[in-house]
Structures are given as structure tokens and as C-alpha cells.
Write an enzyme that holds these catalytic residues in place. Structure first.
Site, PDB file in Angstrom:
ATOM      1  N   GLY A  12     106.810  33.185  -5.405  1.00 53.24           N
ATOM      2  CA  GLY A  12     105.491  33.882  -5.378  1.00 53.24           C
ATOM      3  C   GLY A  12     104.370  33.647  -5.440  1.00 53.24           C
ATOM      4  N   GLU A 167     100.635  52.758  -1.135  1.00 53.82           N
ATOM      5  CA  GLU A 167     100.512  52.062   0.166  1.00 53.82           C
ATOM      6  C   GLU A 167     100.973  52.133   1.061  1.00 53.82           C
ATOM      7  OE1 GLU A 167      99.671  48.303  -1.353  1.00 53.82           O
ATOM      8  OE2 GLU A 167      97.309  48.584  -1.417  1.00 53.82           O
TER       9      GLU A 167
HETATM   10  P1  FAD Z   1     106.975  37.847  -6.390  1.00 48.28           P
HETATM   11  O1  FAD Z   1     105.387  37.011  -6.155  1.00 48.28           O
HETATM   12  O2  FAD Z   1     106.783  38.878  -6.407  1.00 48.28           O
HETATM   13  O3  FAD Z   1     107.921  36.353  -6.590  1.00 48.28           O
HETATM   14  C1  FAD Z   1     109.047  35.947  -6.993  1.00 48.28           C
HETATM   15  C2  FAD Z   1     109.846  35.099  -5.917  1.00 48.28           C
HETATM   16  O4  FAD Z   1     110.688  35.073  -6.363  1.00 48.28           O
HETATM   17  C3  FAD Z   1     109.994  35.077  -4.752  1.00 48.28           C
HETATM   18  O5  FAD Z   1     110.027  34.165  -3.870  1.00 48.28           O
HETATM   19  C4  FAD Z   1     111.734  35.825  -4.585  1.00 48.28           C
HETATM   20  O6  FAD Z   1     111.822  35.367  -3.334  1.00 48.28           O
HETATM   21  C5  FAD Z   1     112.096  34.789  -6.009  1.00 48.28           C
HETATM   22  N1  FAD Z   1     113.433  35.668  -6.424  1.00 48.28           N
HETATM   23  C6  FAD Z   1     113.333  36.294  -7.113  1.00 48.28           C
HETATM   24  N2  FAD Z   1     114.525  36.359  -7.366  1.00 48.28           N
HETATM   25  C7  FAD Z   1     115.111  34.963  -7.024  1.00 48.28           C
HETATM   26  C8  FAD Z   1     116.581  34.544  -8.278  1.00 48.28           C
HETATM   27  N3  FAD Z   1     117.054  35.033  -8.733  1.00 48.28           N
HETATM   28  N4  FAD Z   1     116.790  33.431  -7.294  1.00 48.28           N
HETATM   29  C9  FAD Z   1     116.077  32.575  -7.188  1.00 48.28           C
HETATM   30  N5  FAD Z   1     114.679  33.000  -6.413  1.00 48.28           N
HETATM   31  C10 FAD Z   1     114.506  34.687  -6.919  1.00 48.28           C
HETATM   32  N6  FAD Z   1      99.524  43.532  -7.259  1.00 48.28           N
HETATM   33  C11 FAD Z   1      98.534  43.575  -7.219  1.00 48.28           C
HETATM   34  O7  FAD Z   1      97.534  42.674  -8.118  1.00 48.28           O
HETATM   35  N7  FAD Z   1      97.340  43.744  -5.874  1.00 48.28           N
HETATM   36  C12 FAD Z   1      97.998  45.004  -5.496  1.00 48.28           C
HETATM   37  O8  FAD Z   1      97.451  45.547  -3.886  1.00 48.28           O
HETATM   38  C13 FAD Z   1      99.805  44.750  -4.726  1.00 48.28           C
HETATM   39  N8  FAD Z   1      99.886  45.845  -4.239  1.00 48.28           N
HETATM   40  C14 FAD Z   1     101.353  45.707  -4.682  1.00 48.28           C
HETATM   41  C15 FAD Z   1     102.190  46.217  -2.657  1.00 48.28           C
HETATM   42  C16 FAD Z   1     103.960  46.442  -2.995  1.00 48.28           C
HETATM   43  C17 FAD Z   1     104.289  47.438  -1.467  1.00 48.28           C
HETATM   44  C18 FAD Z   1     104.082  46.212  -3.956  1.00 48.28           C
HETATM   45  C19 FAD Z   1     105.585  45.909  -4.387  1.00 48.28           C
HETATM   46  C20 FAD Z   1     103.759  45.266  -5.074  1.00 48.28           C
HETATM   47  C21 FAD Z   1     102.706  45.613  -5.362  1.00 48.28           C
HETATM   48  N9  FAD Z   1     101.421  44.093  -6.153  1.00 48.28           N
HETATM   49  C22 FAD Z   1      99.997  44.640  -6.368  1.00 48.28           C
HETATM   50  C23 FAD Z   1     102.124  43.376  -7.489  1.00 48.28           C
HETATM   51  C24 FAD Z   1     102.303  42.357  -7.015  1.00 48.28           C
HETATM   52  O9  FAD Z   1     102.855  42.252  -5.988  1.00 48.28           O
HETATM   53  C25 FAD Z   1     103.424  41.708  -8.647  1.00 48.28           C
HETATM   54  O10 FAD Z   1     102.674  41.825  -9.556  1.00 48.28           O
HETATM   55  C26 FAD Z   1     104.169  40.069  -7.912  1.00 48.28           C
HETATM   56  O11 FAD Z   1     104.054  39.828  -7.025  1.00 48.28           O
HETATM   57  C27 FAD Z   1     104.053  39.334  -8.865  1.00 48.28           C
HETATM   58  O12 FAD Z   1     104.458  37.877  -8.725  1.00 48.28           O
HETATM   59  P2  FAD Z   1     105.510  37.035  -9.433  1.00 48.28           P
HETATM   60  O13 FAD Z   1     104.696  35.443  -8.933  1.00 48.28           O
HETATM   61  O14 FAD Z   1     105.899  37.833 -10.495  1.00 48.28           O
HETATM   62  O15 FAD Z   1     106.694  37.690  -8.375  1.00 48.28           O
END
Ligand code: FAD
Length: 403
Positions: A12, A167
Site C-alpha cells: 500500500g 466522502e
Molecule cells: P494500505 O495502503 O491500505 O495498504 C495495505 C496493503 O496490504 C494493501 O495492498 C493490502 O492488499 C495488503 N494486505 C492487507 N492484508 C494483507 C495480508 N494479510 N497479506 C498480504 N497483503 C495484505 N488518508 C489520507 O491521508 N487522506 C485521505 O483523504 C484519506 N481518505 C480515505 C478514504 C477512504 C475511503 C479510506 C478507506 C481511507 C482513507 N484514508 C485517507 C486513510 C488511508 O487510506 C490509510 O491510512 C492508508 O491507506 C494506510 O496506508 P498503509 O500503507 O498502512 O495501508
């Protein structure tokens, strides 16, 4: 001697950005990325695909576009458990893989707060599969109404008036004119209800911006039930506390739960000390007691020194943490111990209210309406550019800046 092995879990915002930057470090180390899908999805755009205003294809791109196969290996698999004593990760298909240093960036899951029925009957905005279900569910219910004529099929309840809920409502209300036309439904029969347990909508914004956002959505037909906690979800709808003593029920064909997130369940299943799936990491993003593991993004918890409260989980924080994780993983791989600390720099937050409207605070200034919506698109495009690169941004970016 075998090379130092750095394993990154999750592609992500946090995980994929770290991999991209580590590849530029030219380390004498093996880099391995694990993700359940072979694509990266823009989590912050999922609500658009859920409402049906954006094709899900538009918010994904192949992970291989970022992985440099000369420097890294990508494994498409699901992480089941992290075995800290053995320094291995159990994957659903490939079994165990070992690591010397591990970065956990597995994102979040919906938090249901133990409310009965939500897991069974509510849909969530958490993955490409889950948002496809939301779009299909709403369309199925609207199609059924023609033959069954039960008005509750046209009621959509959104639990949560935080960022994700608001949103989603912005997009859904933008799509509604087209939906009612397609299914030949009188618009006044459709009810869109937002239920929020807390006394306020979007608590991170000041009252003027919130009032603007609420009035825009109300004008498009959204009913707000604020300070009314959901008590139960059923196959037919939602039961909620109308006041301290009275519970009421609203029948609905679609329930969407967007009232909070918790860190990925892999965290708790692997025995990390965590609160709601989030591990309170050291300032340098390592795990207390397991300094060979770093956690970033929604699985990590960092306290804001200004108010002693945890920062909310955001893409903005995950991406800033990725910069620090890159430096620290590179240092660890080279045997250096002077890791750097993470410090959050708030650049601003913009909450979309649909295609041409938004509210937000950017570099300390309140914005609303069309200028805020332009800023939101710039932020979305910037994330594509930083992680996917110029070609991905050109293909997937949001460039419709006119009204
Ligand atoms: P993510 O980007 O979610 O990535 C996690 C990855 O891990 C994904 O690719 C997933 O497929 C993978 N994964 C999960 N479980 C497993 C597993 N067991 N095995 C292998 N792979 C796995 N934040 C902002 O800053 N601004 C915004 O405007 C905003 N708007 C949002 C709108 C929505 C609708 C949502 C849902 C969230 C929003 N957020 C926003 C929050 C933001 O999206 C998250 O905080 C961010 O995505 C976190 O990043 P990350 O790298 O932790 O996880």
C-alpha cells in the site's frame, strides 16, 4: 555468506513507497515484497468505486510497475502470521519465508466495536472486492424495487460520519440522479441516512467547514442521525439508540459500515502487544523488544506530542513514515545503529464531498467548495506520482479540474 534479507509486508502507501525508495539505495541486500493482490490500490479512492462514480480499474495498478526485478522479488500471497522468535513469516500458499529485517505495512480492517450483526450484514469500504460488493448491492436493491415495490430496498444506511463515511456520501449523492434514472425510481423514495454515535460530524475540522459539508450533503438528500449509536445490524436494517432509554429501528436494503478502522488482524494473531491492532512503535518506527521489525501505516500507533493522543491513521502519515523506514532499513542492512526518528509534518487534510466539492485545511488555511476539490485531486495525483511514477499518474490521475 548469504545476503541480508529485508521483507516488506503490504504494497500500500507505506510498503510500496518504502520498496521503491529502498531500490534506489543500491544496497547489498535481498529485497522481498509480499502482497495479497498483484496490484496496488489507492485506498483513499475506494469510496468512489463503492459509490460507482469510478471504475475500480482506475484506482489500481500492477505492483510489477514499481518492482525492479534486478533488485527485488515480489511474492503474491496472503500473510497469515509473523513468527518473531523464528524470524519467519507464514504465507497462505508459499509457507514460511525468513527475514533479517521486516517492515509491516498491512493497512487496516473495519472496526465493528463488537456491535452485533455488523460483520454479517454490513458492507465495508476496505478493498477492491468489498467496494465492488457495495456497488453491486445498491444496484441489485434498486433493480428489485421494480418488482417488489418495498421502499426499504431504496434505503441506504451509512454508519459513521468521519472521513470515509462523508466522502462516500459525497460520491453516492453525486451518482444518485443517474441511478434513479437507470432504474426508473422516483428520487423521493430513496433514503440515504448517515448514523453517527459521536455528537459531531468530522471532528477534525472546525465548525464552519463542517456546517458547510453537512449542508451540501443535506441539500442532496442525506439525513444525518448524529449522536445516535448503532446498537445492532440485522438482515432488514439497523437498530439504534434514539436517546438514553429508547431503541428504534430503520429498515434498509443496504448497510455500509464506515465508522472506524483497526490495524490488520495479522498483528494480533502474531502476538504483538497492540491496541485495536495498532502497535505503539518506538520513535524510529521499530517494535519495542523487536528492533529488527519496523511497523508503519495503519498498523502502527504514534502519539502526537502536542496533545498526547494517537495520530489518526492516514495515507499522509504512512507515506511520511515510509521515508523514515527507508533510511532506517538501509542503515540496519549496513550494520549501522544510529537510526533516525519519525516526526510528522501535517501538510493538510481535504475531505471530498463528491466531484467538484470538498472541505479541508491546507497549510493551515481553511478551504471549501471547488478550490478544495481541486486541491484534493492534486493530493491524489501526487500519491500516484510519488509511488507509481509519471506514467502511472498520466494513466490513472485525476485531471478533470473544470466544473
Ligand atoms: P494500505 O495502503 O491500505 O495498504 C495495505 C496493503 O496490504 C494493501 O495492498 C493490502 O492488499 C495488503 N494486505 C492487507 N492484508 C494483507 C495480508 N494479510 N497479506 C498480504 N497483503 C495484505 N488518508 C489520507 O491521508 N487522506 C485521505 O483523504 C484519506 N481518505 C480515505 C478514504 C477512504 C475511503 C479510506 C478507506 C481511507 C482513507 N484514508 C485517507 C486513510 C488511508 O487510506 C490509510 O491510512 C492508508 O491507506 C494506510 O496506508 P498503509 O500503507 O498502512 O495501508
Amino acid at each position: 555468506m548469504s545476503k541480508t534479507k529485508i521483507v516488506i509486508l503490504g504494497a500500500g502507501y507505506g510498503g510500496l513507497k518504502t520498496l521503491k525508495k529502498l531500490q534506489h539505495e543500491n544496497l547489498d541486500a535481498e529485497l522481498v515484497l509480499v502482497n495479497k493482490n498483484d496490484y496496488h490500490h489507492e485506498t483513499t479512492w475506494l469510496h468512489e468505486a463503492a459509490a460507482g462514480t469510478l471504475d475500480p480499474e482506475k484506482l489500481i495498478y500492477p505492483i510489477e510497475k514499481v518492482v525492479d526485478s534486478k533488485k527485488s522479488t515480489f511474492i503474491q500471497d496472503t500473510v497469515v502470521k509473523i513468527n518473531r522468535d523464528e524470524k519467519t513469516v507464514t504465507l497462505q500458499n508459499e509457507g514460511e519465508i525468513s527475514y533479517d529485517y521486516l517492515l509491516i505495512a498491512l493497512g487496516s480492517e473495519a472496526e465493528t466495536f463488537g456491535i452485533p450483526g455488523l460483520k454479517e450484514y454490513a458492507l465495508t469500504i476496505t478493498s477492491i472486492d468489498s467496494v465492488k460488493k457495495i456497488r453491486a448491492r445498491i444496484e441489485e436493491q434498486f433493480a428489485k424495487w421494480k418488482t417488489e415495490q418495498k421502499d426499504e430496498l431504496l434505503t441506504i444506511i451509512v454508519g459513521g460520519a468521519g472521513f470515509t463515511g462523508i466522502e462516500f456520501l459525497g460520491e453516492l449523492t453525486n451518482r444518485m440522479p443517474e441511478l434513479v434514472k437507470t432504474y426508473d425510481i422516483p428520487r423521493e423514495k430513496v433514503r440515504i441516512i448517515c448514523m453517527e454515535a459521536a455528537p459531531k460530524v468530522l471532528p477534525q475540522f472546525d465548525a464552519k467547514l463542517v456546517d458547510y459539508g453537512v449542508s451540501v450533503l443535506e441539500d442532496r438528500g442525506v439525513e444525518f442521525f448524529v449522536g445516535k449509536p448503532v446498537k445492532e445490524a440485522t438482515a432488514d436494517g439497523v437498530k439504534f439508540a434514539d436517546n438514553e432509554t429508547e431503541t428504534k429501528e430503520i429498515k434498509a436494503g443496504t448497510i455500509i459500515w464506515a465508522a472506524g478502522v483497526r490495524g490488520n488482524s495479522v498483528i494480533e494473531e502474531s502476538g504483538f502487544e497492540a491496541g485495536r491492532g495498532r502497535v505503539k512503535v518506538n520513535n524510529n518506527l521499530t517494535v519495542p523488544g523487536n528492533e529488527e521489525i519496523l511497523i508503519i501505516g495503519d498498523c502502527s500507533l504514534i502519539i502526537n506530542p502536542e496533545n498526547e493522543r494517537p495520530y489518526p491513521p492516514t495515507a499522509q502519515i504512512a507515506m511520511q513514515q515510509a521515508d523514515v523506514a527507508t533510511v532506517n532499513l538501509a542503515k540496519l542492512a549496513k550494520g549501522e545503529t544510529d537510526l533516525i526518528n519519525f516526526e510528522y509534518h501535517e501538510k493538510g487534510t481535504v475531505c471530498s464531498l463528491g466531484d467538484n466539492d470538498a472541505i479541508g485545511v491546507v497549510f493551515g488555511k481553511n478551504l471549501k467548495g471547488y478550490p478544495a476539490s481541486v486541491m484534493k485531486k492534486v493530493i491524489d495525483d501526487r500519491a500516484l506520482l510519488q509511488i507509481g511514477g509519471l506514467n502511472i499518474m498520466a494513466k490513472k490521475g485525476k485531471f478533470k479540474f473544470y466544473k
